[in-house]
Design a protein around this motif. Structure first.
Motif, PDB file in Angstrom:
ATOM      1  N   SER A  13       0.822  -1.206   0.000  1.00 28.14           N
ATOM      2  CA  SER A  13       0.000   0.000   0.000  1.00 28.14           C
ATOM      3  C   SER A  13       0.864   1.268   0.000  1.00 28.14           C
ATOM      4  CB  SER A  13      -0.893  -0.020   1.245  1.00 28.14           C
ATOM      5  OG  SER A  13      -1.593   1.173   1.343  1.00 28.14           O
ATOM      6  N   HIS A  14       0.509   2.210  -0.876  1.00 24.55           N
ATOM      7  CA  HIS A  14       1.217   3.486  -0.942  1.00 24.55           C
ATOM      8  C   HIS A  14       0.293   4.560  -1.513  1.00 24.55           C
ATOM      9  CE1 HIS A  14       1.728   1.431  -4.810  1.00 24.55           C
ATOM     10  NE2 HIS A  14       1.738   2.621  -5.372  1.00 24.55           N
ATOM     11  N   GLU A  15       0.705   5.824  -1.375  1.00 23.44           N
ATOM     12  CA  GLU A  15      -0.081   6.917  -1.962  1.00 23.44           C
ATOM     13  C   GLU A  15       0.388   7.170  -3.374  1.00 23.44           C
ATOM     14  OE1 GLU A  15      -0.575  10.710  -0.152  1.00 23.44           O
ATOM     15  OE2 GLU A  15      -0.902   9.821   1.836  1.00 23.44           O
ATOM     16  N   ARG A  16      -0.568   7.434  -4.281  1.00 23.97           N
ATOM     17  CA  ARG A  16      -0.164   7.622  -5.680  1.00 23.97           C
ATOM     18  C   ARG A  16      -1.181   8.503  -6.403  1.00 23.97           C
ATOM     19  NH1 ARG A  16       3.003   4.782  -9.456  1.00 23.97           N
ATOM     20  NH2 ARG A  16       3.679   3.302  -7.889  1.00 23.97           N
ATOM     21  N   ASP A  17      -0.685   9.270  -7.389  1.00 26.41           N
ATOM     22  CA  ASP A  17      -1.579  10.047  -8.248  1.00 26.41           C
ATOM     23  C   ASP A  17      -2.189   9.117  -9.282  1.00 26.41           C
ATOM     24  OD1 ASP A  17      -1.159  12.418  -6.983  1.00 26.41           O
ATOM     25  OD2 ASP A  17       0.530  13.002  -8.264  1.00 26.41           O
ATOM     26  N   CYS A  18      -3.526   9.060  -9.316  1.00 21.90           N
ATOM     27  CA  CYS A  18      -4.200   8.080 -10.162  1.00 21.90           C
ATOM     28  C   CYS A  18      -5.291   8.724 -11.012  1.00 21.90           C
ATOM     29  CB  CYS A  18      -4.857   6.996  -9.307  1.00 21.90           C
ATOM     30  SG  CYS A  18      -3.699   6.096  -8.281  1.00 21.90           S
ATOM     31  N   VAL A  19      -5.670   7.973 -12.054  1.00 24.93           N
ATOM     32  CA  VAL A  19      -6.800   8.350 -12.893  1.00 24.93           C
ATOM     33  C   VAL A  19      -7.736   7.144 -12.920  1.00 24.93           C
ATOM     34  CG1 VAL A  19      -7.530   8.979 -15.217  1.00 24.93           C
ATOM     35  CG2 VAL A  19      -5.329   9.787 -14.334  1.00 24.93           C
ATOM     36  N   VAL A  20      -9.033   7.392 -12.660  1.00 23.71           N
ATOM     37  CA  VAL A  20      -9.967   6.272 -12.709  1.00 23.71           C
ATOM     38  C   VAL A  20     -10.645   6.266 -14.083  1.00 23.71           C
ATOM     39  CG1 VAL A  20     -11.961   5.160 -11.639  1.00 23.71           C
ATOM     40  CG2 VAL A  20     -10.335   6.425 -10.230  1.00 23.71           C
ATOM     41  N   ARG A  21     -10.433   5.199 -14.851  1.00 19.14           N
ATOM     42  CA  ARG A  21     -10.973   5.102 -16.201  1.00 19.14           C
ATOM     43  C   ARG A  21     -11.695   3.752 -16.337  1.00 19.14           C
ATOM     44  NH1 ARG A  21      -6.842   5.863 -21.065  1.00 19.14           N
ATOM     45  NH2 ARG A  21      -6.932   7.993 -20.271  1.00 19.14           N
ATOM     46  N   ASP A  22     -12.956   3.782 -16.731  1.00 18.50           N
ATOM     47  CA  ASP A  22     -13.767   2.559 -16.857  1.00 18.50           C
ATOM     48  C   ASP A  22     -13.652   1.700 -15.597  1.00 18.50           C
ATOM     49  OD1 ASP A  22     -14.320   3.421 -19.403  1.00 18.50           O
ATOM     50  OD2 ASP A  22     -12.719   2.228 -20.316  1.00 18.50           O
ATOM     51  N   GLU A  23     -13.720   2.336 -14.453  1.00 16.00           N
ATOM     52  CA  GLU A  23     -13.673   1.664 -13.148  1.00 16.00           C
ATOM     53  C   GLU A  23     -12.314   1.050 -12.817  1.00 16.00           C
ATOM     54  OE1 GLU A  23     -17.139  -0.787 -12.157  1.00 16.00           O
ATOM     55  OE2 GLU A  23     -18.107   0.090 -13.925  1.00 16.00           O
ATOM     56  N   VAL A  24     -11.312   1.269 -13.680  1.00 13.70           N
ATOM     57  CA  VAL A  24      -9.967   0.780 -13.390  1.00 13.70           C
ATOM     58  C   VAL A  24      -9.117   1.951 -12.900  1.00 13.70           C
ATOM     59  CG1 VAL A  24      -7.920  -0.357 -14.334  1.00 13.70           C
ATOM     60  CG2 VAL A  24     -10.194  -1.002 -15.167  1.00 13.70           C
ATOM     61  N   ILE A  25      -8.377   1.698 -11.800  1.00 12.01           N
ATOM     62  CA  ILE A  25      -7.529   2.756 -11.249  1.00 12.01           C
ATOM     63  C   ILE A  25      -6.156   2.676 -11.915  1.00 12.01           C
ATOM     64  CG2 ILE A  25      -6.464   3.676  -9.155  1.00 12.01           C
ATOM     65  CD1 ILE A  25      -8.666   2.182  -7.550  1.00 12.01           C
TER      66      ILE A  25
END
Lengths: 301, 419
Positions: free
Chosen positions: A211-223
């Motif tokens: 587990s870690h912190e990360r900048d993410c984009v959620v696209r079609d329910e996939v992170i």
């Protein structure tokens, strides 16, 4: 005492070591396909055990898409030094530059399928006749039909309807010139077995899995991880999330899961209670019902 | 060690066709043991809807290849995995049709246990005979006969008892050591994972309970010491200049450091100096452990040799009687040359004679035949170019088994069990 049986992890380990030793005995130029993921890390660990006190008698091959997580490359180089084993890198970027493959375009573009060409070119360049991989039968329905010793014709293709029967622990690695084998020593392991084994053997892993912190984009329910390889669609926004990865593929196609599991114990607990398969986070498997079978026939991992 | 690390692994095979509820049973075991993931169920639901079914077809879980999904049949062995807090399980799910005898044999070769399904409405069928014969031929140590679809015979004790009696009468002709019977309804879940409320008269265990508790620790041979050498490990590094380890998997007996051993075929004797793996010493090595052994004396040993005890040696012969399952389109005749793979040894061989084949449905012998074809099971005489070190298959499934390879195509064409 008095009861002679192996606990299941020991039995799976014994089976995998037997298979790895068979590969070295039956083939002239074997290699281990190393993705940087936990399965190929476990495979490297098993290979070390199989030949100790001798060194691993074959190179590791990494097919570098150029879209890897930096953590994966960093870990790969550390492990190579640790095992003092030869590393061969096949570069997808080079295949593109040479015109061997054409890069996909668009927002969902991925280099996943391109790897097959680079992989086959690399195997041919180094005359590899047996390429070991960490694929498991429980991962995916086409892989459930795989043999330990999987025959590939001179074009690197898999013919699932005409596979050699595999009986007892007698493995037939005979082939004609130009053909090769893909070998899957941990075929019978499940995701849970892999995690339990990593814990029992205290095997080091890339930090991505925790587990870690990360900048993410959620696209079609996939992170998906924010990266230079992931062009944003209109309206998509970057969020800071607490995540970890269950598998370790290319940055633009590997989905993360929301998780606070930052130790092996917590990961095992999470795996035990999770209700989706690990490849459920892989965009490459979502391109149709037989996406994996089709790629495997062409020579994919 | 945690509890999970102590779990045993049970490998079992299920043979059957769609009609007898095999896929439903596997689906039930996976589902009730919570081994099916949501995305898998969703995928199967979507496929079922696409096909216009008004139920969720669990067989889609096990049929992986495009042509299997198109035809709605299982062509190849599919391996499935599930676990309970008691044990880990590997299912070799094999098609039951006679055309696929070779796949049943493949699945059976590594199984501890076979599940044989009987439709309660139909009783014993030809395919029951076939599956049981293969279980017996492959010496699967344990068989569970599931009398399925009990819901369709009003959960009748009488029907069940008659089928059990029929099966016992039939199986007395076979060589199966341990047979258990369970009346089930895979569809409704009776006696699969949970006890049935519809069959008070049944006092035995549920199928899953049996799978979790059947005694499998003795399935390997722990009496006759057999260690086929897979490879020799010579590190050639500073710390291990003189190290010479023999790598392999124990196929029988219990080896300990200090034991006197004999090496075949040379006949030299020595003592075991150490048994280890990854530099850690092992007190006792037994099947199916993969280890590295060192001996006190420097002896010339290579792949294909076998380390045994001087007072308990395998047969060392070039003439073998073998029950073979033929697995190739090209037929087998007398005088056919093949390559034999047996333990870690490989050599040329010739089929001297075909004694008889067996009708897998009636168990009758067919004498006077000159060739055997795909899916046939026959007894043959084999002459190998070098002596093999073997036990009868009945005594040891590892040192008693071999495969036949076509020297031209390199395909695996036969599976052999040494008589």
């Amino acid at each position: 005492m008095g009861s002679y049986y192996l606990p299941h992890l020991k039995e799976l380990e014994a089976e995998a070591i037997f298979v790895i030793r068979e590969v070295v005995s039956q083939f002239e130029r074997p290699a281990l396909l190393f993705s940087g993921g936990k399965d190929s890390i476990v495979l490297s660990h098993l290979a070390k055990k199989a030949f100790y006190p001798a060194k691993i008698p074959f190179p590791l091959i990494h097919i570098d898409t150029g879209h890897n997580f930096p953590e994966t490359i960093e870990f790969r180089d550390w492990l190579i030094g640790n095992l003092s084993v030869q590393l061969i890198v096949g570069s997808v970027q080079e295949s593109i530059d040479k015109g061997r493959v054409r890069e996909e375009t668009g927002v969902n573009a991925s280099r996943n399928a391109l790897q097959t060409v680079t992989l086959l070119d690399t195997l041919e360049a180094f005359k590899i006749d047996a390429a070991m991989g960490g694929a498991r039968r429980d991962e995916e329905k086409a892989r459930a039909k795989e043999r330990f010793f999987s025959h590939r014709d001179e074009f690197g293709q898999w013919d699932p309807k005409n596979q050699r029967p595999e009986l007892w622990n007698l493995f037939n690695g005979k082939k004609h010139h130009g053909e090769h084998f893909r070998i899957f020593p941990i075929s019978n392991w499940t995701e849970m077995d892999v995690w339990q084994y990593i814990k029992e053997e205290n095997i080091a892993l890339p930090s991505l899995y925790f587990s870690h912190e990360r900048d993410c984009v959620v696209r079609d329910e996939v992170i998906l991880a924010k990266s230079e390889y992931l062009p944003l669609k209109e309206g998509e926004r970057v969020q800071r999330l607490v995540v970890r990865y269950r598998t370790c593929g290319d940055m633009p196609i590997t989905g993360a899961v929301l998780s606070n599991a930052d130790t092996l114990e917590l990961i095992i607990e999470e795996v035990a209670t999770t209700r989706t398969t690990e490849r459920g986070t892989r965009a490459d498997d979502k391109r149709g019902e037989t996406a994996m079978e089709d790629r495997k026939k062409a020579g994919y991992f | 060690m945690s509890i999970q690390e102590n779990n045993q692994l049970l490998r079992f095979t299920t043979a059957g066709s769609v009609d007898d509820g095999k896929s439903t049973l596997i689906g039930r075991l996976l589902y009730d043991s919570k081994s099916i993931f949501e995305d898998q169920i969703e995928a199967v639901k979507t496929s079922s809807e696409k096909k216009g079914f008004d139920y969720v077809d669990l067989s889609l879980l096990t049929d992986g290849l495009r042509s299997e999904r198109e035809q709605g049949i299982t062509i190849d062995v599919a391996y499935r995995y599930f676990a309970t807090p008691k044990r880990k399980f590997i299912i070799a799910d094999t098609p039951g049709h006679i055309q696929y005898t070779r796949n049943m044999v493949t699945g059976a070769s590594t199984a501890n246990l076979a599940i044989i399904l009987i439709d309660a409405r139909k009783g014993l069928l030809e395919q029951t005979h076939r599956h049981s014969f293969i279980a017996s031929l492959l010496k699967i140590p344990h068989v569970v006969v599931c009398v399925n679809k009990m819901d369709l015979v009003d959960y009748s004790e009488e029907v069940y008892n008659r089928i059990v009696a029929d099966y016992q009468a039939f199986s007395s002709k076979l060589d199966i050591k341990d047979v258990q019977f369970v009346p089930i309804s895979a569809l409704n879940g009776d006696n699969v994972v949970a006890r049935s409320e519809n069959m008070d008269w049944y006092e035995g265990a549920t199928l899953l309970y049996h799978l979790e508790h059947v005694h499998i620790a003795s399935d390997f041979n722990h009496i006759d010491c057999r260690f086929p050498v897979q490879m020799v490990i010579r590190p050639h590094t500073l710390g291990f200049q003189d190290f010479r380890g023999y790598a392999g998997r124990v196929d029988g007996g219990i080896f300990k450091p200090g034991d006197e051993v004999k090496v075949l075929p040379s006949g030299f004797t020595s003592k075991i100096k150490s048994i280890e793996l990854d530099g850690k010493s092992i007190v006792e090595a037994y099947a199916p452990m993969s280890v590295t052994m060192t001996l006190q004396d420097e002896i010339d040993i290579s792949r294909g040799d076998m380390i045994v005890r001087p007072n308990n040696q395998p047969n060392v012969e070039q003439d073998l009687e073998v029950m073979v399952c033929w697995m190739n389109q090209k037929t087998l005749q007398s005088r056919t040359k093949v390559i034999v793979k047996h333990t870690t040894k490989e050599c040329q061989a010739m089929v001297k004679d075909i004694q008889y084949s067996v009708d897998v449905n009636t168990l009758h012998r067919i004498e006077g035949i000159t060739e055997i074809g795909m899916n046939d099971i026959a007894r043959i005489s084999l002459r190998t170019a070098q002596p093999l070190f073997f036990d009868s298959y009945r005594r040891n499934r590892q040192t008693g088994s071999l495969i036949l390879i076509d020297p031209n195509t390199n395909e695996t064409v036969g599976a052999g069990m040494i008589v």
